[in-house]
Design a protein around this motif. Sequence first.
Motif, PDB file in Angstrom:
ATOM      1  N   LEU A   1       4.770   2.770  -8.112  1.00 46.76           N
ATOM      2  CA  LEU A   1       4.886   1.312  -7.999  1.00 46.76           C
ATOM      3  C   LEU A   1       5.833   0.720  -9.044  1.00 46.76           C
ATOM      4  CD1 LEU A   1       1.143   0.412  -7.325  1.00 46.76           C
ATOM      5  CD2 LEU A   1       3.037   0.205  -5.702  1.00 46.76           C
TER       6      LEU A   1
ATOM      7  N   GLU B   1      -4.765   0.416  -4.032  1.00 48.37           N
ATOM      8  CA  GLU B   1      -3.347   0.348  -3.650  1.00 48.37           C
ATOM      9  C   GLU B   1      -2.900   1.528  -2.789  1.00 48.37           C
ATOM     10  OE1 GLU B   1      -1.558  -2.164  -7.361  1.00 48.37           O
ATOM     11  OE2 GLU B   1      -2.615  -0.288  -7.682  1.00 48.37           O
TER      12      GLU B   1
ATOM     13  N   MET C   1       0.831  -1.213   0.000  1.00 53.28           N
ATOM     14  CA  MET C   1       0.000   0.000   0.000  1.00 53.28           C
ATOM     15  C   MET C   1       0.865   1.264   0.000  1.00 53.28           C
ATOM     16  SD  MET C   1      -3.218  -0.887   0.133  1.00 53.28           S
ATOM     17  CE  MET C   1      -4.443  -0.060   1.145  1.00 53.28           C
TER      18      MET C   1
END
Lengths: 285, 337
Positions: free
Chosen positions: B308, B25, B1
């Motif tokens: 990410l 996320e 997360m």
Amino acid sequence: MDRVLFGDNQFFGVNHSSDEKSRAQTMKFQKDEAILKVLDTAIDEGINTFMCTTHDRIANICEVIRTNDKYNGFQIFPCMPYAHKYANAVTELGYLGTIKQFVPGNIFNTFAKGGLAFVKKDFSSLAELMIDAELKMFKGIKTPVIWVQNVITDLLLGLGMTEFLVTFYRHVKEKHQAEPGFITMNLPLLLDTLEKAGIENPTVCASINKIGFRMSGGKEKYEEVIAQKRCKLVAMQVLAAGALPPAEALEYVCSLDGVESILFGASSRANIHQTKTLIDTYSRV
Amino acid sequence: MIRVGIIGLGKMGLSHCSILGAHPEVEVAGVCDTSGLVIDGFKKYSSFPCYTDYKKMIDQANLDALLIASPTKFHAEMVDYGLERNIHVFCEKPFVLNAEDGIRLSEKADAKGLVNQVGYHNRFLGTFEEVRRLLEKGILGEMYHFLAESYGPVVLREKGGTWRSEKNQGGGCLYDYASHTIDLVYFLLGKPTAVSGTMLKSIFSRGVEDAVYSSMELENGLSGQLSVNWSDETHRKMTTQITVMGKKGKLIADATEVKIFLKEANLQEGLEKGWTIKYLTDLTESVDFYLRGEEYSSQLDHFISCILNKGVQNKSSFKNATVTDQTISKLLENAKQ
């Protein structure tokens, strides 16, 4: 709810496929008579529910509906609030200025005790006051379902402020003796959230169309949720902003067991007749 | 997360907060606003940790990323504070008031390898992305003129009093509205290098302009005009439109459709001779959570995805936004002459 509900986007220049068309519509419906004429056509075609936003101009339409016997069997599903009105006011006046402008009377007198301090502690009461203010224009008209607009439903969903959705639900049921409805672009998430908050089988209106336009999370997920029949469901944007031919679009949405009503808007008699007839035909299959 | 902190819960901050709140996320690890009214509401009705001091939030909330939606005059110091602590930053538009700060912050973010993005959401709209693609393919041939327009109903009366109506805080139509239009010109057509004949008109506001009209020249030699007015109530909400003229045809695009006129058919692109109209419904990809237009969700999805997946090129970086800030400075200077 009736199988077919008549919408109002066309009257106020809301068009999801063309800004140019939306301006043309604004010109066409500049006078209230033009709106009433289309409503009369819809009634002729057998449509008796008008689902409309709490736009200032709807107040004039309500005045006519209230005072004319020919609208006795006609009902309105109000959708609140007209969000642009508030959004523009916030940009111009800030939050407090907006509250001052739109809450009836002087908000700081309305809450006799404590004024601003009271507002801070009790946003739910403030929300109830704003709901009552938005509904004033419909006094004396049948409004069996009262909706909260998707921008508010979805904003609260994302913020996790479910309590306001519950406040809306209770207040509409208790004070206005009507069925509360939630418009959303996020049907699966909304149902999960409402159920967790103890609201079972809610009335919901969501985008449902053959190409998956504005069906957040995807068409498959939607079809799965629709088939579970966890809500009284109204399908909107069934024509996907005009991207689909009417027959193909309506055949799809009528085939979904779990869709109770279909909302559409149109301006011409030909389009109203065609859409109503297609829905009736495919609904019999 | 990804743990995100949000500074500023005005209209844009609320919208971002809601979209991030629903993002699978993301964990909204802190929200910050100096208004007691707003932060008390969040304390009572949301589950997000609440702050009134942004430095305290950054120091205490263990953030991966920061979203800044405060008035523009605070952007530079807030961005700097976040970057200094190695936090990825998404900042609302316009980026900063002083273009030199923009260059410094952009270099700092890049040197530290931090994701940096400015909220120019038109770059994430299906219609404008299609225009960029078509123009890169050269469908209009040699381009000779453009008209970039934005209109909307923000200031319609002679009153008002938020930071948006104050000159030195990044208020006014130039900072608030025209920044979008200028960024779109840069995104679609090229980097603006010079401006001339600039008119900043105050219609209802006293301290700031309500309309911006100017001629612009781009690095690639193309020139055109900018016409922006936030006191135009014939538009229900902000509408932005770009018209491009070329020797082989013409293109008009807004948030909902792309209209293309070609003198001869373009077979590679399947464009007919004459008019072709492409609609948003065919050009937009579905998002996981929809609040107010796919582009608002897409730009945040992109920001998170850049964090990410290292190496993804950001589509609306500080560096890009600095060009718009520099153009705003040029427009202000030119209007004084």
